[in-house]
Design an enzyme around this catalytic site. Sequence first.
Site, PDB file in Angstrom:
ATOM      1  N   TYR A  11      -3.596  17.726  26.596  1.00 20.18           N
ATOM      2  CA  TYR A  11      -2.769  16.887  25.719  1.00 20.18           C
ATOM      3  C   TYR A  11      -1.432  16.609  26.391  1.00 20.18           C
ATOM      4  O   TYR A  11      -0.854  17.522  27.004  1.00 20.18           O
ATOM      5  CB  TYR A  11      -2.464  17.611  24.409  1.00 20.18           C
ATOM      6  CG  TYR A  11      -3.612  17.800  23.460  1.00 20.18           C
ATOM      7  CD1 TYR A  11      -3.824  16.919  22.401  1.00 20.18           C
ATOM      8  CD2 TYR A  11      -4.461  18.899  23.580  1.00 20.18           C
ATOM      9  CE1 TYR A  11      -4.855  17.122  21.494  1.00 20.18           C
ATOM     10  CE2 TYR A  11      -5.499  19.110  22.678  1.00 20.18           C
ATOM     11  CZ  TYR A  11      -5.688  18.214  21.641  1.00 20.18           C
ATOM     12  OH  TYR A  11      -6.709  18.420  20.739  1.00 20.18           O
ATOM     13  N   TYR A  33     -11.236  22.657  26.053  1.00 24.61           N
ATOM     14  CA  TYR A  33     -10.100  23.306  26.715  1.00 24.61           C
ATOM     15  C   TYR A  33      -9.949  24.752  26.259  1.00 24.61           C
ATOM     16  O   TYR A  33     -10.364  25.116  25.158  1.00 24.61           O
ATOM     17  CB  TYR A  33      -8.809  22.519  26.485  1.00 24.61           C
ATOM     18  CG  TYR A  33      -8.403  22.312  25.032  1.00 24.61           C
ATOM     19  CD1 TYR A  33      -7.676  23.287  24.350  1.00 24.61           C
ATOM     20  CD2 TYR A  33      -8.725  21.140  24.373  1.00 24.61           C
ATOM     21  CE1 TYR A  33      -7.288  23.087  23.033  1.00 24.61           C
ATOM     22  CE2 TYR A  33      -8.350  20.936  23.048  1.00 24.61           C
ATOM     23  CZ  TYR A  33      -7.625  21.912  22.390  1.00 24.61           C
ATOM     24  OH  TYR A  33      -7.261  21.711  21.091  1.00 24.61           O
ATOM     25  N   ARG A  47     -12.013  25.742  23.025  1.00 20.22           N
ATOM     26  CA  ARG A  47     -12.264  24.850  21.891  1.00 20.22           C
ATOM     27  C   ARG A  47     -13.367  23.860  22.236  1.00 20.22           C
ATOM     28  O   ARG A  47     -13.346  23.246  23.301  1.00 20.22           O
ATOM     29  CB  ARG A  47     -11.019  24.024  21.536  1.00 20.22           C
ATOM     30  CG  ARG A  47      -9.813  24.744  20.926  1.00 20.22           C
ATOM     31  CD  ARG A  47     -10.037  25.442  19.604  1.00 20.22           C
ATOM     32  NE  ARG A  47     -10.987  24.901  18.647  1.00 20.22           N
ATOM     33  CZ  ARG A  47     -10.770  23.899  17.803  1.00 20.22           C
ATOM     34  NH1 ARG A  47      -9.608  23.277  17.780  1.00 20.22           N
ATOM     35  NH2 ARG A  47     -11.693  23.508  16.954  1.00 20.22           N
ATOM     36  N   HIS A  99     -13.298  17.935  20.432  1.00 21.53           N
ATOM     37  CA  HIS A  99     -13.013  17.536  19.045  1.00 21.53           C
ATOM     38  C   HIS A  99     -11.944  16.467  18.997  1.00 21.53           C
ATOM     39  O   HIS A  99     -11.147  16.308  19.927  1.00 21.53           O
ATOM     40  CB  HIS A  99     -12.585  18.736  18.205  1.00 21.53           C
ATOM     41  CG  HIS A  99     -11.290  19.345  18.670  1.00 21.53           C
ATOM     42  ND1 HIS A  99     -11.234  20.265  19.696  1.00 21.53           N
ATOM     43  CD2 HIS A  99     -10.008  19.149  18.280  1.00 21.53           C
ATOM     44  CE1 HIS A  99      -9.975  20.610  19.904  1.00 21.53           C
ATOM     45  NE2 HIS A  99      -9.197  19.940  19.068  1.00 21.53           N
ATOM     46  N   HIS A 156      -8.954  15.163  16.168  1.00 17.00           N
ATOM     47  CA  HIS A 156      -8.267  15.430  14.902  1.00 17.00           C
ATOM     48  C   HIS A 156      -8.203  14.151  14.076  1.00 17.00           C
ATOM     49  O   HIS A 156      -7.882  13.081  14.601  1.00 17.00           O
ATOM     50  CB  HIS A 156      -6.833  15.910  15.157  1.00 17.00           C
ATOM     51  CG  HIS A 156      -6.757  17.199  15.914  1.00 17.00           C
ATOM     52  ND1 HIS A 156      -6.607  18.420  15.300  1.00 17.00           N
ATOM     53  CD2 HIS A 156      -6.809  17.464  17.249  1.00 17.00           C
ATOM     54  CE1 HIS A 156      -6.560  19.373  16.209  1.00 17.00           C
ATOM     55  NE2 HIS A 156      -6.677  18.826  17.408  1.00 17.00           N
TER      56      HIS A 156
END
Lengths: 190, 235
Positions: B105, B144, B154, B157, B159
């Site tokens: 990110y 990640y 994780r 995905h 959000h």
Amino acid sequence: MTLMPTASATVGPYLHIGLVPLSVNDIAKDASKGETIIISGRVLDGEGQPVPDALVEFWQANADGKYAHPEDTQAKPLDGKFTGFGRVPTDKEGRYSFTTVKPGAVPGPGNSLQAPHIVICLFMRGMLKHLYTRIYFSDESAANANDPVLGLVEDAARRPTLIADRTAGKAEYRWDIRMQGEGETVFFDC
Amino acid sequence: MSQLIGYKRPAPGTQPNYLHAPYQSSIKRAPGKPLVKLTQTLSEITGPVYGHDRVGPLDNDLTKQHAGEPLGERIVLSGRLLDESGRPVPHSLIEIWQANACGRYPHPGDQHDAPLDPNFTGYGRAVTDAEGRYRFVTIKPGAYPWRNHHNAWRPQHIHFSLFGPSFMTRLVTQMYFPGDPLLPFDPIFNCVTDQRARDSMVSKFDFETTIPEFALGYQWDIVLRGRDATPMENK
């Protein structure tokens, strides 16, 4: 057909990427009447440590006690572009702040009247679904004493966690959110 | 006032509890005391009509926000925003955010040793149409690592943030991809005990949505809390 509501999940640590672009920290500028007020405070975890990755959303009626929503059918005026909604992230010290106008009283169950209040929806990393709480105002003690929702809090010693303290001589309020322990904020299942 | 009709509480097990010990960050951030049960009032059943006027025509294409094209597997993601009765929720804001194809990110808190992509921010927004439909073009996010436990990763995905008609229908969730081998090990996915509810967070690969020679397509419908059968009060 009955479908199952989609499960909630945490906003995670990178909520700022998705939720800050449309953040709104001043909705008083859209209001034509009412007292402009600033509400600020901190979000603290179970150890009293600041929560730097929380998001506070607020929803309220205008100064006349009218919600900008089609299901508020009260014969009261809307106020121009005043939406009654905003959202602010916390900073590194867990602080948030927003500017609004003090809401008017709105109807409660039956024939009751609710004291002026703001509905809060709280998100943070570590929380798997959002929490609802409310902000009432320390200079509305008579209305607060008769408020049907404050009255739901059986342990009267916890009610002050829902009341923002007005700073003497200023149109400013202080309201902290504590997730656990002494002074834990009342959260609602609604 | 006219009659107020409230919103139903979700069935037990279909939503996470605040405290889910395998997700370590929940331990100090879940409320310690039981929530106070509140019968919804006008303050709850109303809610923000927000953001629908803040969405530009390209905001739902996360591959067109920079000078060049982002790296990774291009995907089309679409579906419907519905209530529990299957009725569409029209003209409602959807905000999404996600990692880039490498699982990184562009955020100061993300220290994962994977490259940033100068052509990818990972943020988009859209408004549902009259039938509750939405559509995004983006890049499939990478998995990640995170520090919840040893060797924690994780699953891929995206959000999602949704509003619907009331402050009670507000929802933030995460959408997953079918067949992701990390799903059985993820404490955030598995905090929902009802398997059907858990599986409803997983999108489906869809040939109808897939665009030949361009991008794979995924379908994912989102369901918001529905109305109670009866009014709460009469006046």
